[in-house]
Scaffold this active site. Structure first.
Site, PDB file in Angstrom:
ATOM      1  CG  HIS A   1     -43.524  45.141  24.315  1.00 14.75           C
ATOM      2  ND1 HIS A   1     -43.929  46.180  25.110  1.00 14.75           N
ATOM      3  CD2 HIS A   1     -44.656  44.497  23.932  1.00 14.75           C
ATOM      4  CE1 HIS A   1     -45.246  46.154  25.213  1.00 14.75           C
ATOM      5  NE2 HIS A   1     -45.706  45.152  24.501  1.00 14.75           N
TER       6      HIS A   1
ATOM      7  CG  ASP B   1     -47.915  38.897  19.154  1.00 12.55           C
ATOM      8  OD1 ASP B   1     -48.978  38.384  19.513  1.00 12.55           O
ATOM      9  OD2 ASP B   1     -47.747  40.117  19.057  1.00 12.55           O
TER      10      ASP B   1
HETATM   11  N1  CMC Z   1     -36.256  43.168  14.971  1.00 10.62           N
HETATM   12  C1  CMC Z   1     -35.158  43.918  14.707  1.00 10.62           C
HETATM   13  N2  CMC Z   1     -34.925  45.132  15.240  1.00 10.62           N
HETATM   14  C2  CMC Z   1     -35.845  45.630  16.071  1.00 10.62           C
HETATM   15  C3  CMC Z   1     -37.013  44.910  16.400  1.00 10.62           C
HETATM   16  C4  CMC Z   1     -37.208  43.631  15.823  1.00 10.62           C
HETATM   17  N3  CMC Z   1     -38.305  42.914  16.091  1.00 10.62           N
HETATM   18  N4  CMC Z   1     -37.759  45.632  17.251  1.00 10.62           N
HETATM   19  C5  CMC Z   1     -37.100  46.772  17.459  1.00 10.62           C
HETATM   20  N5  CMC Z   1     -35.943  46.778  16.746  1.00 10.62           N
HETATM   21  C6  CMC Z   1     -34.915  47.827  16.754  1.00 10.62           C
HETATM   22  C7  CMC Z   1     -35.341  48.992  15.883  1.00 10.62           C
HETATM   23  O1  CMC Z   1     -34.856  48.869  14.570  1.00 10.62           O
HETATM   24  C8  CMC Z   1     -34.725  50.153  16.620  1.00 10.62           C
HETATM   25  O2  CMC Z   1     -33.356  50.225  16.287  1.00 10.62           O
HETATM   26  P1  CMC Z   1     -32.615  51.662  16.228  1.00 10.62           P
HETATM   27  O3  CMC Z   1     -32.699  52.234  17.598  1.00 10.62           O
HETATM   28  O4  CMC Z   1     -31.225  51.315  15.794  1.00 10.62           O
HETATM   29  O5  CMC Z   1     -33.361  52.459  15.204  1.00 10.62           O
HETATM   30  C9  CMC Z   1     -34.803  49.758  18.093  1.00 10.62           C
HETATM   31  O6  CMC Z   1     -34.841  48.329  18.088  1.00 10.62           O
HETATM   32  C10 CMC Z   1     -36.039  50.280  18.795  1.00 10.62           C
HETATM   33  O7  CMC Z   1     -37.164  49.933  18.017  1.00 10.62           O
HETATM   34  P2  CMC Z   1     -38.415  50.864  17.810  1.00 10.62           P
HETATM   35  O8  CMC Z   1     -39.139  50.462  16.571  1.00 10.62           O
HETATM   36  O9  CMC Z   1     -38.006  52.307  17.930  1.00 10.62           O
HETATM   37  O10 CMC Z   1     -39.256  50.474  19.084  1.00 10.62           O
HETATM   38  P3  CMC Z   1     -40.786  50.694  19.315  1.00 10.62           P
HETATM   39  O11 CMC Z   1     -40.987  50.710  20.773  1.00 10.62           O
HETATM   40  O12 CMC Z   1     -41.286  51.864  18.547  1.00 10.62           O
HETATM   41  O13 CMC Z   1     -41.458  49.388  18.657  1.00 10.62           O
HETATM   42  C11 CMC Z   1     -42.301  47.206  18.352  1.00 10.62           C
HETATM   43  C12 CMC Z   1     -41.882  48.287  19.367  1.00 10.62           C
HETATM   44  C13 CMC Z   1     -43.038  46.095  19.089  1.00 10.62           C
HETATM   45  C14 CMC Z   1     -43.300  47.818  17.350  1.00 10.62           C
HETATM   46  C15 CMC Z   1     -41.042  46.658  17.641  1.00 10.62           C
HETATM   47  O14 CMC Z   1     -40.185  46.054  18.571  1.00 10.62           O
HETATM   48  C16 CMC Z   1     -41.390  45.675  16.517  1.00 10.62           C
HETATM   49  O15 CMC Z   1     -41.675  46.107  15.396  1.00 10.62           O
HETATM   50  N6  CMC Z   1     -41.414  44.324  16.817  1.00 10.62           N
HETATM   51  C17 CMC Z   1     -41.816  43.336  15.841  1.00 10.62           C
HETATM   52  C18 CMC Z   1     -43.340  43.265  15.803  1.00 10.62           C
HETATM   53  C19 CMC Z   1     -43.919  42.592  17.027  1.00 10.62           C
HETATM   54  O16 CMC Z   1     -43.474  41.542  17.458  1.00 10.62           O
HETATM   55  N7  CMC Z   1     -44.990  43.212  17.580  1.00 10.62           N
HETATM   56  C20 CMC Z   1     -45.714  42.677  18.724  1.00 10.62           C
HETATM   57  C21 CMC Z   1     -45.569  43.522  19.942  1.00 10.62           C
HETATM   58  S1  CMC Z   1     -46.180  42.740  21.452  1.00 10.62           S
HETATM   59  C22 CMC Z   1     -47.843  42.402  21.215  1.00 10.62           C
HETATM   60  C23 CMC Z   1     -48.696  43.541  20.788  1.00 10.62           C
HETATM   61  O17 CMC Z   1     -48.452  44.716  21.020  1.00 10.62           O
HETATM   62  O18 CMC Z   1     -49.716  43.266  20.175  1.00 10.62           O
END
Ligand code: CMC
Length: 432
Positions: free
Chosen positions: A309, A367
Site C-alpha cells: 500500500h 483487498d
Molecule cells: N508484490 C511485490 N512487490 C511489491 C508489491 C506487491 N504487491 N507492492 C509493492 N512492491 C514493491 C515494488 O516492486 C517496489 O519495489 P522496489 O522499491 O524494489 O522498486 C516497492 O515494493 C514499492 O512499491 P511501489 O509500486 O513503488 O509502491 P506504490 O506505493 O507506488 O504502490 C500499490 C502501492 C498498492 C499500487 C502496490 O503495492 C501494488 O501494486 N500492490 C498490488 C495491488 C494491490 O493490492 N492494490 C490494492 C491497494 S489497497 C486498496 C485500494 O487502493 O483500492
C-alpha cells in the site's frame, strides 16, 4: 485552507533563499506551503504519483500508515466495523458527527426512498453487451444520471448538492445489482423499502421472481461490514480523480463516474478481483514459493495482489477486520476448510516471513481477504470491484462536498517537467 502557521521552511536556489510557510495538521506530518513558489522563484515542485504532496485540506479521514491506523472523523475503523453500520458511517462521513437516533432514522428513510432508478434509465442496461464487465456498465450508467436528474446537477446550489448526495448513495447498489442481473441474463429485481441497505442489495442481486428470497442475516451483516470498511480512504486515486474532475465545476454524477473508472484499475479497487483470481491460480499451498519468487523477480511484472500500500507500512486495519470476518462468515455459512482461504492464510504467512516483503514493509491490504468473503457469499469475481464502488460512493461524495463548499476552491491544474523537443520549424512531408 488552514492558516495556522507554526513554522517555516527555507529553500535555497542558486544562493537565493525563499521562506515557505508551514502548517501543522491535527494529526500527521506538517506541510510546507509551496503555492507561491513559482511566482517567487520560478520553479515547480516535482512529485509524480504525489508521494509527498498534500493536495487539499480535509477533516474527513485520517490514516497513520506507520501505525496502521484509519480514523473516520476521529473514530477508529475497527470500532466502526464492530459497533456501527454502513448508513451510520455514511452520515458520519457526510456530516462530521455520529447521528442521534432521529437523525439516523430520517437519513435511513431518505436513502431508502431514493433507491429506485428512473424507469427509462433501466433501458440503458439493455444496450450493453451481455458480457460487459459490471464496472463498465456502472461507469456508463452513473455518468448518464446527469442526463436524467437535472434538478441535482447545479453544484453551486447546496440543496441540489444534497439531493445528488442522497441519490448517489441510494441508487448505487441498485445500479450495481442491475449490472449483475443483466450480465447473467436474469430479470431485474427492484429495491424494497422494508429492507435495510445491505439486505436490499443482496436481494436485488440474488432474488429471482420464480421463488421467495429470504435475506440471510449473516450475509447481510457481512455485506454491511464490507460496505463499512470500504467507505472512505482519504485522498486515494479514485477520490483524487473525483476531486480533480469536480474542481472544474463538473456535475456530481460525471465526477463519480470518473471515480468509478479510476477505481477499476488493478492497482486500486480492481485488486480484489485480481487477488481472488491469483489465489485460485495458486490453488494449493505447495505452489506458494513459486509465486513469492515471481513477485520478487524484477523481470516479472507479477505482483502479489492484495499486498502493499502507498500509505500503510504496517497492517491495513481493514484487512485485519476482514481476516476475522472471513473466518466467521465461512464458519457461519458452513463452508469449512475453504481452500482459497487456506491458500490466502499460508501466502500471508510466507510473505510476512520473507525478507523482501518485510524490508519493503508490504502487508496484506483490504483487498486480500474481501474477495474470499464475497465469493463465499455467492458473488462472482466481476462483482467485487462494483461492490467496492458502491461502498466508496459515500467517501467520494463526502470529499466532493467538502471541496465544493470551500470558497477558496481552485481548479486543479498540475504543472509538469517538460522533457520533449523545444520549438522547431515544421518540416514539409516530402523532406521528412
Ligand atoms: N508484490 C511485490 N512487490 C511489491 C508489491 C506487491 N504487491 N507492492 C509493492 N512492491 C514493491 C515494488 O516492486 C517496489 O519495489 P522496489 O522499491 O524494489 O522498486 C516497492 O515494493 C514499492 O512499491 P511501489 O509500486 O513503488 O509502491 P506504490 O506505493 O507506488 O504502490 C500499490 C502501492 C498498492 C499500487 C502496490 O503495492 C501494488 O501494486 N500492490 C498490488 C495491488 C494491490 O493490492 N492494490 C490494492 C491497494 S489497497 C486498496 C485500494 O487502493 O483500492
Amino acid at each position: 485552507m488552514s492558516d495556522q502557521k507554526t513554522k517555516s521552511a527555507t529553500l535555497t536556489i542558486d544562493g537565493e533563499s525563499y521562506d515557505l510557510p508551514m502548517y501543522s495538521p491535527s494529526a500527521g506530518p506538517d506541510v510546507v506551503d509551496v503555492r507561491k513558489l513559482y511566482a517567487q522563484a520560478k520553479v515547480f515542485t516535482y512529485d509524480p504519483g504525489f508521494t509527498s504532496t498534500a493536495a487539499c485540506d480535509s477533516t474527513i479521514t485520517f490514516i497513520d500508515g506507520g501505525k496502521g491506523e484509519l480514523l473516520h472523523r476521529g473514530y477508529p475503523i475497527d470500532q466502526l466495523a464492530e459497533k456501527s453500520h454502513y448508513l451510520e458511517v455514511c452520515y458520519l462521513l457526510l456530516y462530521g458527527e455520529l447521528p442521534g437516533a432521529k437523525q439516523l432514522e430520517d437519513f435511513e428513510s431518505l436513502v431508502t426512498y431514493h433507491t429506485m432508478l428512473h424507469e427509462q434509465m433501466m433501458m440503458f442496461f439493455r444496450g450493453f453487451r451481455r458480457d460487459a464487465h459490471p464496472m463498465a456498465i456502472m461507469t456508463g450508467v452513473v455518468g448518464a444520471m446527469s442526463a436524467f436528474y437535472h434538478d441535482s446537477t447545479d453544484v453551486d446550489d447546496p440543496h441540489e448538492r444534497e439531493v445528488a448526495t442522497i441519490r448517489l448513495i441510494a441508487k448505487m447498489p441498485t445500479i450495481a445489482a442491475l449490472a449483475y442481473k443483466f450480465s447473467i441474463g436474469q430479470p431485474f429485481v427492484y429495491p424494497r423499502n422494508d429492507l435495510d441497505y445491505a439486505s436490499n442489495f443482496l436481494r436485488m442481486c440474488f432474488a429471482v421472481p420464480a421463488e421467495d428470497y429470504e435475506v440471510n442475516p449473516i450475509l447481510s451483516r457481512a455485506m454491511d461490514r464490507i460496505f463499512t470498511l470500504h467507505a472512505d480512504h482519504e485522498q486515494n486515486a479514485s477520490t483524487s480523480t473525483v476531486r480533480l474532475a469536480s474542481s472544474s465545476g463538473a456535475n456530481p454524477f460525471a465526477c463519480i463516474a470518473a471515480g468509478i473508472a479510476c477505481l477499476w484499475g488493478p492497482a486500486h479497487g480492481g485488486a480484489n478481483q485480481a487477488c481472488l483470481e491469483m489465489l485460485r491460480e495458486i490453488g494449493t499451498a505447495d505452489r506458494i514459493p513459486e509465486y513469492i519468487a515471481r513477485a520478487k523477480d524484477k523481470s516479472d511484472p507479477f505482483r502479489l495482489m492484495g499486498f502493499g500500500h502507498r500509505v500503510y507500512k504496517n497492517f491495513d486495519p481493514r484487512a485485519k477486520v476482514l481476516k476475522e470476518s472471513a473466518d466467521e462468515v465461512l464458519e457461519l455459512l458452513g463452508i469449512e476448510n475453504n481452500p482459497t482461504l487456506q491458500v490466502a492464510k499460508e501466502l500471508e504467512k510466507a510473505a510476512l516471513a520473507d525478507e523482501y516483503f518485510a524490508s519493503k514493509k508490504l502487508f496484506p491490504n483490504v483487498d486480500f481477504y474481501s474477495g474470499i468473503i464475497l465469493e463465499a457469499m455467492g458473488f462472482p469475481t466481476s462483482m467485487f470491484t462494483p461492490i467496492f464502488a458502491v461502498s466508496r460512493t459515500v467517501g467520494w461524495i463526502s470529499q466532493w462536498k467538502e471541496m465544493i463548499s470551500d470558497p477558496a476552491m481552485k481548479i486543479g491544474r498540475p504543472r509538469q517537467l517538460y522533457t520533449g523537443e523545444t520549438m522547431r520549424d515544421y518540416v514539409d512531408i516530402e523532406k521528412r
